[in-house]
Write a protein that holds these residues in place. Structure first.
Motif, PDB file in Angstrom:
ATOM      1  N   ALA A 274       0.806  -1.230   0.000  1.00 23.15           N
ATOM      2  CA  ALA A 274       0.000   0.000   0.000  1.00 23.15           C
ATOM      3  C   ALA A 274       0.838   1.279   0.000  1.00 23.15           C
ATOM      4  O   ALA A 274       0.432   2.270  -0.618  1.00 23.15           O
ATOM      5  N   PRO A 275       2.007   1.318   0.670  1.00 23.36           N
ATOM      6  CA  PRO A 275       2.808   2.543   0.615  1.00 23.36           C
ATOM      7  C   PRO A 275       3.177   2.956  -0.808  1.00 23.36           C
ATOM      8  O   PRO A 275       3.310   4.142  -1.106  1.00 23.36           O
ATOM      9  N   VAL A 276       3.315   1.982  -1.693  1.00 24.55           N
ATOM     10  CA  VAL A 276       3.633   2.275  -3.096  1.00 24.55           C
ATOM     11  C   VAL A 276       2.367   2.414  -3.929  1.00 24.55           C
ATOM     12  O   VAL A 276       2.285   3.263  -4.832  1.00 24.55           O
ATOM     13  N   THR A 277       1.350   1.604  -3.619  1.00 25.41           N
ATOM     14  CA  THR A 277       0.105   1.596  -4.392  1.00 25.41           C
ATOM     15  C   THR A 277      -1.076   1.745  -3.437  1.00 25.41           C
ATOM     16  O   THR A 277      -1.747   0.765  -3.084  1.00 25.41           O
ATOM     17  N   PRO A 278      -1.378   2.975  -2.984  1.00 17.89           N
ATOM     18  CA  PRO A 278      -2.471   3.158  -2.024  1.00 17.89           C
ATOM     19  C   PRO A 278      -3.844   2.793  -2.582  1.00 17.89           C
ATOM     20  O   PRO A 278      -4.791   2.592  -1.811  1.00 17.89           O
ATOM     21  N   GLU A 279      -3.939   2.650  -3.900  1.00 13.88           N
ATOM     22  CA  GLU A 279      -5.234   2.310  -4.515  1.00 13.88           C
ATOM     23  C   GLU A 279      -5.738   0.931  -4.101  1.00 13.88           C
ATOM     24  O   GLU A 279      -6.917   0.618  -4.276  1.00 13.88           O
ATOM     25  N   ILE A 280      -4.855   0.089  -3.561  1.00 22.10           N
ATOM     26  CA  ILE A 280      -5.294  -1.268  -3.199  1.00 22.10           C
ATOM     27  C   ILE A 280      -6.045  -1.300  -1.872  1.00 22.10           C
ATOM     28  O   ILE A 280      -6.628  -2.323  -1.510  1.00 22.10           O
ATOM     29  N   LEU A 281      -6.047  -0.199  -1.125  1.00 17.14           N
ATOM     30  CA  LEU A 281      -6.688  -0.188   0.192  1.00 17.14           C
ATOM     31  C   LEU A 281      -8.183  -0.510   0.084  1.00 17.14           C
ATOM     32  O   LEU A 281      -8.895   0.012  -0.781  1.00 17.14           O
TER      33      LEU A 281
END
Length: 481
Positions: free
Chosen positions: A426-433
């Motif tokens: 998530a730190p790299v791709t917050p869209e997965i939250l």
């Protein structure tokens, strides 16, 4: 003889193609025992004794002549419906327990007499879903709702359900009424969802969302009267805000018929007020601790309508040793410097379910996002998650094949995988939250952090396990799951 004369003008107690019944007289009737046996009952003598006992009027539901009269008229159809269940002897005994729990019988029996299809529904509930049967025996008036077409349709939107409960609560004269009205509404809605599950009218995933919405509406609707009563005793605090954070199955909208509530109570004292203003003022920390305890008590205390939910506070900062209510500043500081990896994992399912301030809700959500998006050492994260999973069986061992949560490769393992991967990426791709485990698996797959075949396999396994767990909880009183 006197008993038989009561029904001299009524239809014969017989079952087409099977024989007739006679439960009068001092001794068992051989023809009746033969009829009972021919219907598939394994212990006709016990069945005969059970039905005979109903005529003694020892149960509250059978104390009146009219109640016993109607039940006697229903007997042929009742015995026929019960005989068609997988275990007729067991179902008859469960029906006997159901009669013991009924506060009165005439109204329910007369309704079944007028609407014969209710007998099939009743037998299905008693034979398959003992939790639903307990509610039906304590609140037989819910049968009125069963007769409406809307009962077998999906629940209305959240806004409509909220208005319905609030309208009911508005008639409360005191906090005791609030607790009773809320319990009855909540249990009735849970009963409706359970019956729809039994009839396969909704999917297990839809049932989980419905149970979660019922719990959230209950929690938020109770808060206003709890606040009003608390303010009348301890006054108000200017500039203070309050919110309830849900974790666990309520947070992820994956509740079952018996899920507890994992809650964290958060407040903010923007004006640095030191105490409430009222007849019995409290310091700010005491004020929100007691207010939070009022919410817990309102959810857990037993009334004539039972309790609502068990509340689990172990996921709050510092766990059982921490304060019941936490300031937003303390909450942030704890997760900045002191939290364990498993606590970050739990936060991936967190969401605000009640607040007195949209600004506080927005700030909590921003803080949750900041905490979860914090970069982590991949090796330490993996080691912590693996160690945590290794320790869990010491406290929560799968007791059988149907312990689908703790079974190796079961629900807990899938949740751990999803939560580990979201903290890692998530730190790299917050869209997965996402709060929901299914949604997490889909987003992890769509962004390439899970192979497509693996993501599909995990999603299908979780769907199957949760469907089984949901139905097992509905239909089984044991704690194997």
């Amino acid at each position: 003889n006197h008993f038989s004369k009561l029904f001299s003008n009524n239809r014969s107690l017989s079952v087409k193609g099977k024989g007739s019944f006679s439960f009068t007289g001092g001794n068992s009737d051989p023809a009746t025992l033969k009829t009972i046996s021919s219907m598939g009952f394994k212990d006709p003598n016990r069945v005969d004794a059970t039905v005979r006992s109903w005529h003694h009027g020892r149960y509250r539901s059978l104390r009146t002549n009219r109640a016993r009269e109607i039940l006697t008229e229903l007997l042929p159809d009742l015995m026929k419906v019960i005989s068609q269940t997988p275990d007729p002897d067991m179902v008859l005994l469960e029906f006997d327990k159901f009669l013991q729990g009924l506060p009165a019988g005439v109204q329910l029996f007369a309704m079944i007499q007028t609407n014969p299809h209710l007998l099939t529904l009743l037998a299905k509930i008693i034979s398959m879903a003992p939790r639903l049967a307990v509610h039906l025996s304590s609140q037989p008036s819910i049968i009125d709702c069963v007769l409406t077409p809307a009962f077998f349709e999906k629940l209305p939107p959240v806004e409509e359900l909220t208005d319905e409960l609030n309208s009911t609560i508005n008639h409360a004269r005191n906090i005791e009424d609030v607790l009773n009205f809320t319990r009855r509404w909540t249990h009735d809605k849970q009963f409706q969802v359970g019956v729809q599950q039994l009839h396969m009218l909704i999917t297990p995933a839809e049932a989980a969302i419905a149970y979660s919405e019922i719990a959230e509406i209950t929690l938020s609707s109770m808060s206003a009267p709890i606040f009003d009563e608390f303010i009348s005793q301890h006054g108000n605090v200017k500039g203070c805000e309050f919110a309830i954070l849900a974790l666990g199955k309520l947070g992820s909208r994956e509740m079952t018929a018996q899920s507890d509530l994992d809650l964290v109570f958060i407040y903010r004292n923007q004006n640095e007020v030191t105490a409430s203003i009222g007849n019995r003022p409290l310091s700010i920390s005491q004020y929100f601790a007691r207010l939070s305890q009022r919410h817990i008590t309102a959810l857990t205390t037993l009334t004539p309508y039972g309790s609502l939910f068990e509340v689990d506070m172990r996921l709050r900062p510092l766990g059982n040793s921490g304060p019941i209510a936490t300031s937003l500043k303390s909450f942030s500081n704890y997760y900045k410097d002191h939290a364990w990896t498993w606590e970050y994992m739990a936060l991936t399912r967190a969401r605000v379910v009640f607040t007195t301030s949209h600004a506080l809700q927005s700030d909590i959500e921003s803080e949750l996002r900041r905490i979860i998006l914090k970069p982590r050492d991949p090796k330490k994260l993996l080691s912590d998650v693996a160690e945590m999973r290794k320790r869990l069986p010491k406290k929560s061992t799968a007791s059988s094949l149907w312990s689908l949560k703790h079974l190796n490769g079961g629900i807990l393992d899938i949740e751990f995988l999803a939560q580990y991967l979201v903290l890692l990426h998530a730190p790299v791709t917050p869209e997965i939250l996402a709060n929901n485990t299914h949604s997490l698996i889909k987003s992890l797959t769509s962004y390439g952090y899970l192979e497509v075949s693996t993501g599909q396999f995990l999603g299908q396994a979780l769907e199957l396990f949760q469907a089984l767990q949901n139905m097992l909880i509905l239909t089984n009183e044991s704690e194997i799951i």
